[in-house]
Design a protein around this motif. Structure first.
Motif: not given
Length: 542
Positions: A440-452
């Motif tokens: 639920r808490r997952f946001g843009k910074a986390g998504l880009l951090g995971t991919l990169v």
């Protein structure tokens, strides 16, 4: 090298040309006939569960599966069987955890599924970059295998001929993707799966008949002729020359299970089903087909070792990539009849079509992402005709460099590239999808951090593995940059990918976390249950 003689080589050449002509014609006939994105990207979601399941199985049963896992089974026995089961487990993970949520949230590409949770062009561009990084290495592996396969079957060794075969196959893969779209490439995958399963079943039955229908006799004979004794039947033989064989095997299994389930050319098949029920039925057919082929490849791989022996397998290819073909040839004995030559030609043609179909599906996934996630996201309301034109041009933009790189890399070890693709899927894409769909808490910074973060971890760690340098079988045996203790990166890069997503989310602040929770609450029903179904209207007279 195949000891089949001119007749069988002629049969194989005729079969190759016939299959190429037929599949290209069918691809043109079944491709999109109007400027409609739904038709090009998903085929209007009209594929039946059986056909879609065979197409998903075709994406899973790639040339890397047939040649690499077949070789590991032939040379390392138990370890190869474990890898085959890991491939099946990967498909089960996709079936039970990701298939329906991906179908509910995605439209055309992986970027659609991720941006449903975190909108923004940065997310789409990053998703496209990760798609290219995860699929292009595998495309190079598959395309370079075309020249080696034809050289092995048809008996030529000229490098110019092999490069010409790669160029010809590259033209075909671009044509399949650009002309056929989703429906055309799915048709090729279906034909390839049926041919591969049918010919493989025939050979597997003949192998079992040779050993009196007793699997124990087959396994014992394979162990005796493996040159490794009882180690052939034990865990860890594949990485026995490394410092940590057990951990190396675990790392490889993690890469296959997580990476195989999340590679973009596989997940895009989830968008072609009409509803959640069709997704479940599609995956049931896919799991059944892959399970059957894993059984087939196990029998043929062990049969190759039992009938041919380890020395002849490694003489043909040090990694055992030709073991599947050698096992299929050896089961017919020294004298090959016309019927047996025809059966063997069917086997070789099925593998040849496997190479083409796998690369075509990956090319389509890359081209779709370039057109839809990068170009179309920049200009809202882009006309369908222009986006389809960009997708077809994307197939050319991706295909030409892949052909050139495959021609350059064909005589080096390609195992690092295949490993890179699976590790990218496991370390960058898998954490991004799991977090996006279920946290639920997952946001843009986390998504880009995971991919990169996951991608960078794989690229950095892979440069220090024994697959790249430091051993005679590495891609660059003359160099010695071996500083990473494992052969694959998944044991370290997968936790790094998940940690980057968690850290980016935690550090993004409470306000960002609140917005992420609100957005997830708005789409939670869509993710878990799909769009609401329209209930039938009832009247008092009913």
């Amino acid at each position: 090298m195949t000891d089949l003689g001119g007749s069988a080589q002629s049969w194989s050449l005729v079969a190759f040309c016939s299959v190429v002509t037929l599949t290209l014609l069918l691809c043109v006939l079944t491709g999109p006939d109007r400027d409609d994105l739904e038709e090009f990207y998903t085929g209007y979601r009209t594929l039946s569960p059986l056909r879609n399941g065979l197409a998903v199985a075709g994406d899973y049963i790639s040339a890397a599966t047939v040649l690499t896992i077949g070789g590991v089974i032939a040379l390392c026995g138990y370890d190869g069987v474990v890898l085959a089961l890991s491939t099946l487990l990967s498909l089960l993970l996709l079936m039970f955890l990701l298939a329906e949520p991906l179908h509910n949230t995605g439209r055309f590409t992986m970027g659609d599924a991720l941006s449903r949770r975190v909108p923004g062009r940065a997310v789409r561009i990053t998703a496209c970059a990760v798609t290219l990084l995860s699929l292009i290495p595998m495309m190079i592996v598959q395309l370079a295998g075309v020249g080696q396969l034809l050289a092995f079957i048809l008996g030529f060794s000229d490098r110019a001929m092999q490069t010409g075969c790669i160029a010809g196959a590259g033209i075909l893969m671009i044509s399949y993707a650009a002309l056929g779209g989703m429906r055309g490439t799915a048709l090729i995958q279906i034909i390839k799966t049926v041919m591969l399963l049918g010919s493989g079943l025939v050979v597997a039955v003949l192998v079992l008949a040779t050993f009196g229908w007793h699997p124990g006799t087959l396994v014992d004979t394979a162990a005796q002729r493996s040159g490794t004794g009882q180690a052939f039947l034990q865990y860890g033989l594949q990485f026995a020359d490394g410092p940590h064989p057990g951990l190396d095997m675990v790392s490889t299994q993690v890469a296959i299970v997580l990476g195989g389930a999340c590679l973009p050319h596989v997940t895009m098949r989830m968008y072609t089903a009409g509803n959640a029920r069709q997704v479940r039925r599609t995956m049931s057919w896919a799991v059944s087909s892959v399970a059957l082929f894993m059984l087939v490849i196990t029998v043929i791989g062990l049969g190759a070792t039992a009938l041919v022996g380890r020395e002849r397998i490694t003489a043909a290819d040090p990694h055992g990539s030709t073991a599947y073909l050698l096992g299929a040839r050896a089961v017919f004995g020294p004298d090959v009849s016309r019927t047996e030559s025809l059966v063997f030609s069917t086997v070789t043609t099925a593998i040849f079509l496997t190479l083409l179909a796998s690369v075509a599906g990956m090319t389509l996934a890359c081209a779709n992402s370039l057109a839809h996630d990068v170009a179309a996201s920049r200009h809202s309301g882009m006309p369908a005709l222009r986006e389809m034109t960009l997708a077809r041009a994307g197939a050319l933009i991706v295909g030409v460099p892949v052909v050139l790189l495959a021609a350059v890399a064909q005589h080096r070890s390609l195992q690092p590239l295949a490993t890179l693709s699976f590790c990218m899927g496991a370390s960058a894409i898998a954490p991004a999808l799991v977090y996006s769909l279920f946290w639920r808490r997952f946001g843009k910074a986390g998504l880009l951090g995971t991919l990169v973060g996951g991608s960078v971890a794989v690229l950095v760690l892979m440069s220090g593995t024994r697959l790249v340098s430091g051993s005679p079988a590495s891609a660059f045996p003359e160099a010695d940059l071996n500083w990473f203790p494992f052969t694959t990166t998944a044991l370290v890069s997968v936790p790094v990918g998940f940690a980057c997503g968690w850290l980016g989310t935690v550090l993004s602040g409470r306000r960002s976390a609140r917005r992420a929770r609100e957005r997830y609450a708005g789409i939670e029903q869509l993710i878990l249950a799909g769009p609401p179904q329209r209930r039938p209207s009832w009247s008092d007279n009913d």
